[in-house]
Design a protein around this motif. Structure first.
Motif, PDB file in Angstrom:
ATOM      1  N   LEU A 296      78.306  -4.855  76.074  1.00  0.00           N
ATOM      2  CA  LEU A 296      76.884  -5.089  75.863  1.00  0.00           C
ATOM      3  C   LEU A 296      76.110  -3.855  76.313  1.00  0.00           C
ATOM      4  O   LEU A 296      76.232  -3.421  77.472  1.00  0.00           O
ATOM      5  CB  LEU A 296      76.413  -6.310  76.654  1.00  0.00           C
ATOM      6  CG  LEU A 296      74.938  -6.677  76.510  1.00  0.00           C
ATOM      7  CD1 LEU A 296      74.630  -7.127  75.089  1.00  0.00           C
ATOM      8  CD2 LEU A 296      74.562  -7.789  77.492  1.00  0.00           C
ATOM      9  N   ALA A 297      75.333  -3.284  75.398  1.00  0.00           N
ATOM     10  CA  ALA A 297      74.512  -2.109  75.705  1.00  0.00           C
ATOM     11  C   ALA A 297      73.044  -2.487  75.574  1.00  0.00           C
ATOM     12  O   ALA A 297      72.628  -3.024  74.540  1.00  0.00           O
ATOM     13  CB  ALA A 297      74.841  -0.962  74.761  1.00  0.00           C
ATOM     14  N   LEU A 298      72.274  -2.223  76.615  1.00  0.00           N
ATOM     15  CA  LEU A 298      70.836  -2.452  76.582  1.00  0.00           C
ATOM     16  C   LEU A 298      70.126  -1.153  76.242  1.00  0.00           C
ATOM     17  O   LEU A 298      70.623  -0.065  76.494  1.00  0.00           O
ATOM     18  CB  LEU A 298      70.343  -2.991  77.923  1.00  0.00           C
ATOM     19  CG  LEU A 298      70.935  -4.332  78.363  1.00  0.00           C
ATOM     20  CD1 LEU A 298      70.351  -4.765  79.704  1.00  0.00           C
ATOM     21  CD2 LEU A 298      70.713  -5.413  77.304  1.00  0.00           C
ATOM     22  N   ASN A 299      68.935  -1.275  75.659  1.00  0.00           N
ATOM     23  CA  ASN A 299      68.220  -0.104  75.161  1.00  0.00           C
ATOM     24  C   ASN A 299      66.721  -0.359  75.237  1.00  0.00           C
ATOM     25  O   ASN A 299      66.240  -1.333  74.692  1.00  0.00           O
ATOM     26  CB  ASN A 299      68.638   0.156  73.709  1.00  0.00           C
ATOM     27  CG  ASN A 299      67.772   1.184  73.004  1.00  0.00           C
ATOM     28  OD1 ASN A 299      66.990   1.890  73.620  1.00  0.00           O
ATOM     29  ND2 ASN A 299      67.908   1.244  71.703  1.00  0.00           N
ATOM     30  N   SER A 300      66.019   0.515  75.947  1.00  0.00           N
ATOM     31  CA  SER A 300      64.561   0.584  75.918  1.00  0.00           C
ATOM     32  C   SER A 300      64.047   1.152  77.230  1.00  0.00           C
ATOM     33  O   SER A 300      64.041   0.448  78.250  1.00  0.00           O
ATOM     34  CB  SER A 300      63.898  -0.765  75.641  1.00  0.00           C
ATOM     35  OG  SER A 300      62.539  -0.575  75.270  1.00  0.00           O
ATOM     36  N   ASP A 301      63.666   2.405  77.199  1.00  0.00           N
ATOM     37  CA  ASP A 301      62.940   3.039  78.310  1.00  0.00           C
ATOM     38  C   ASP A 301      63.711   3.047  79.626  1.00  0.00           C
ATOM     39  O   ASP A 301      63.112   2.869  80.696  1.00  0.00           O
ATOM     40  CB  ASP A 301      61.583   2.361  78.499  1.00  0.00           C
ATOM     41  CG  ASP A 301      60.695   2.519  77.272  1.00  0.00           C
ATOM     42  OD1 ASP A 301      60.454   3.677  76.869  1.00  0.00           O
ATOM     43  OD2 ASP A 301      60.260   1.509  76.708  1.00  0.00           O
ATOM     44  N   TYR A 302      65.007   3.258  79.563  1.00  0.00           N
ATOM     45  CA  TYR A 302      65.788   3.387  80.796  1.00  0.00           C
ATOM     46  C   TYR A 302      65.791   4.832  81.276  1.00  0.00           C
ATOM     47  O   TYR A 302      65.742   5.776  80.482  1.00  0.00           O
ATOM     48  CB  TYR A 302      67.226   2.923  80.575  1.00  0.00           C
ATOM     49  CG  TYR A 302      67.370   1.422  80.538  1.00  0.00           C
ATOM     50  CD1 TYR A 302      67.589   0.695  81.716  1.00  0.00           C
ATOM     51  CD2 TYR A 302      67.273   0.719  79.343  1.00  0.00           C
ATOM     52  CE1 TYR A 302      67.716  -0.679  81.691  1.00  0.00           C
ATOM     53  CE2 TYR A 302      67.404  -0.664  79.314  1.00  0.00           C
ATOM     54  CZ  TYR A 302      67.621  -1.355  80.494  1.00  0.00           C
ATOM     55  OH  TYR A 302      67.733  -2.725  80.470  1.00  0.00           O
ATOM     56  N   ASP A 303      65.861   4.991  82.596  1.00  0.00           N
ATOM     57  CA  ASP A 303      66.188   6.282  83.188  1.00  0.00           C
ATOM     58  C   ASP A 303      67.499   6.104  83.941  1.00  0.00           C
ATOM     59  O   ASP A 303      68.108   5.017  83.911  1.00  0.00           O
ATOM     60  CB  ASP A 303      65.062   6.796  84.087  1.00  0.00           C
ATOM     61  CG  ASP A 303      64.698   5.837  85.225  1.00  0.00           C
ATOM     62  OD1 ASP A 303      65.554   5.013  85.630  1.00  0.00           O
ATOM     63  OD2 ASP A 303      63.559   5.917  85.725  1.00  0.00           O
ATOM     64  N   ALA A 304      67.962   7.146  84.625  1.00  0.00           N
ATOM     65  CA  ALA A 304      69.266   7.074  85.273  1.00  0.00           C
ATOM     66  C   ALA A 304      69.314   5.966  86.319  1.00  0.00           C
ATOM     67  O   ALA A 304      70.304   5.228  86.422  1.00  0.00           O
ATOM     68  CB  ALA A 304      69.614   8.420  85.911  1.00  0.00           C
ATOM     69  N   ALA A 305      68.243   5.829  87.091  1.00  0.00           N
ATOM     70  CA  ALA A 305      68.248   4.862  88.190  1.00  0.00           C
ATOM     71  C   ALA A 305      68.266   3.427  87.685  1.00  0.00           C
ATOM     72  O   ALA A 305      69.099   2.616  88.118  1.00  0.00           O
ATOM     73  CB  ALA A 305      67.033   5.092  89.090  1.00  0.00           C
ATOM     74  N   ASN A 306      67.355   3.082  86.772  1.00  0.00           N
ATOM     75  CA  ASN A 306      67.353   1.676  86.344  1.00  0.00           C
ATOM     76  C   ASN A 306      68.478   1.370  85.364  1.00  0.00           C
ATOM     77  O   ASN A 306      68.880   0.214  85.206  1.00  0.00           O
ATOM     78  CB  ASN A 306      65.976   1.234  85.829  1.00  0.00           C
ATOM     79  CG  ASN A 306      65.424   2.110  84.724  1.00  0.00           C
ATOM     80  OD1 ASN A 306      66.167   2.581  83.866  1.00  0.00           O
ATOM     81  ND2 ASN A 306      64.110   2.321  84.748  1.00  0.00           N
ATOM     82  N   ALA A 307      69.035   2.402  84.721  1.00  0.00           N
ATOM     83  CA  ALA A 307      70.240   2.180  83.922  1.00  0.00           C
ATOM     84  C   ALA A 307      71.410   1.799  84.824  1.00  0.00           C
ATOM     85  O   ALA A 307      72.145   0.838  84.553  1.00  0.00           O
ATOM     86  CB  ALA A 307      70.574   3.435  83.121  1.00  0.00           C
ATOM     87  N   GLN A 308      71.594   2.544  85.916  1.00  0.00           N
ATOM     88  CA  GLN A 308      72.664   2.219  86.855  1.00  0.00           C
ATOM     89  C   GLN A 308      72.429   0.858  87.489  1.00  0.00           C
ATOM     90  O   GLN A 308      73.379   0.088  87.710  1.00  0.00           O
ATOM     91  CB  GLN A 308      72.777   3.291  87.927  1.00  0.00           C
ATOM     92  CG  GLN A 308      73.953   3.088  88.878  1.00  0.00           C
ATOM     93  CD  GLN A 308      75.290   3.076  88.166  1.00  0.00           C
ATOM     94  OE1 GLN A 308      75.618   4.012  87.433  1.00  0.00           O
ATOM     95  NE2 GLN A 308      76.079   2.016  88.356  1.00  0.00           N
ATOM     96  N   ALA A 309      71.171   0.523  87.766  1.00  0.00           N
ATOM     97  CA  ALA A 309      70.856  -0.784  88.346  1.00  0.00           C
ATOM     98  C   ALA A 309      71.247  -1.909  87.408  1.00  0.00           C
ATOM     99  O   ALA A 309      71.743  -2.958  87.853  1.00  0.00           O
ATOM    100  CB  ALA A 309      69.364  -0.866  88.686  1.00  0.00           C
TER     101      ALA A 309
END
Length: 369
Positions: A296-309
């Motif tokens: 499952l891949a999420l997409n929309s306005d992620y940066d490194a920190a909230n992507a890792q979260a």
């Protein structure tokens, strides 16, 4: 928990990291929807993504209404895609082809004056750039009213998806992604403010999910479940398409994709504070996560920190980045090393040519300049 930069197996496709490149329409093909050589440079530059999802690519002329977007229904288009895909592979990357039917968002100018097709006789809001408008000096034209697809026409749509999927593999792509999001044809069937049918493709949630099921079955039977992904947008209104009860709808869609064993599900779902404004409903992906066990891949306005979260919380297995990849061909490195990002030049997104396309430097080149 996995790190954003750990490798991941996406069905049959090994990915070097969990930073995916989202599909990004760029308008660098010919008027006849044939890919051009400059696209090889563009995709090669971005081959450090764990997986590139190509720009939306038309499965047929009936389904393609974006000026200078590529298709994959003809032999000429397949041959033009081959060096692009080879360039990605030579640079160590992986790439899948996003299969696109726009439904009612195809203006009749692209269809010789014939109306576009959709679930029902509806008209998309707004306007679109077409070639006749371009030639007359107009900027855009209002969308045309669609006609409902007859049930006896739907097998032909499935044939178009099968041909496009076959062509993608012939061109060398590692797999395909079915575009079932953002108000395009399959989304027009899924959501109840665009689907007013009274046959087996309308009304109940299982009926509205039926076209998604049939398209996915056909593609899986063509290229294999391990090389098939799907894009959904379990958000609120997008290009005039919305649903009155999205959680059970998209939960049913995710359960269908689980049953068919597709390798990955990539979802565009706006987040608070995003570039497209505040979301108009709570996130739906948690309900979908409960019934879908693939990548499952999420997409929309992620940066490194909230992507890792999101990975740490178990919400996703990978994150797809869109606009940041336009301006930063080496985005995985920049995220990993917390390097500054190039500024995006939105006025150049769709104008054609190298400017604002292949001229963004990677970090090392920018430092050496």
């Amino acid at each position: 928990m996995p790190n954003l930069f750990d490798p991941i197996q996406i069905g049959a496709i090994p990915a070097a990291n969990r930073v995916l490149m989202a599909p990004l329409t760029r308008g660098r093909s010919t008027r006849g929807h044939v890919p051009t050589p400059i696209m090889a440079d563009y995709y090669r530059q971005r081959a450090s993504a764990g997986l590139i999802i190509s720009e939306a690519t038309g499965i047929s002329q009936q389904g393609l209404g974006w000026a200078y977007a590529p298709g994959i229904w003809s032999a000429e288009q397949v041959e033009a895609w081959k060096p692009i895909v080879a360039a990605v592979h030579e640079a160590g990357g992986r790439i899948v082809c996003q299969l696109w039917h726009m439904g009612r968002l195809v203006h009749s100018d692209f269809l010789g004056g014939e109306p576009p097709v959709s679930a029902s006789a509806t008209t998309a809001p707004g306007s679109v750039r077409t070639y006749p408008a371009e030639e007359s000096g107009e900027i855009k034209r209002p969308y045309s009213q669609a006609r409902p697809l007859r049930t006896d026409e739907i097998p032909g749509i499935l044939d178009d998806y099968e041909r496009a999927a076959n062509n993608a593999i012939r061109a060398g792509f590692d797999g395909v992604q079915i575009h079932a999001a953002n108000g395009y044809l399959i989304d027009q069937f899924l959501r109840d403010n665009a689907n007013f049918r009274e046959d087996g493709y309308g009304g109940s949630i299982p009926n509205r999910v039926r076209l998604l099921r049939e398209v996915t079955e056909r593609v899986v039977n063509t290229v294999g479940a391990g090389r098939t992904g799907v894009r959904l947008s379990p958000n609120g209104e997008v290009q005039g398409v919305n649903d009155s009860n999205p959680v059970p709808l998209f939960e049913a869609a995710a359960a269908t994709l689980e049953e068919l064993g597709v390798a990955f599900l990539e979802m565009r779902e706006p987040r608070p504070g995003g570039t497209r404004g505040e979301p108009d409903q709570p996130p739906v992906h948690p309900a979908m996560r409960k019934v879908y066990t693939g990548v499952l891949a999420l997409n929309s306005d992620y940066d490194a920190a909230n992507a890792q979260a999101a990975l740490d919380a178990g919400e996703a297995d990978a994150i797809a980045f869109g606009r940041d990849f336009l301006a930063n061909p080496d985005l995985p490195r920049r995220l990993k090393e917390d390097l500054p990002l190039n500024e995006q030049r939105e006025e150049l997104f769709y104008i054609g040519g190298a400017e604002g396309y292949t001229d963004y430097p990677d970090y090392s080149a920018a430092q050496a300049a």
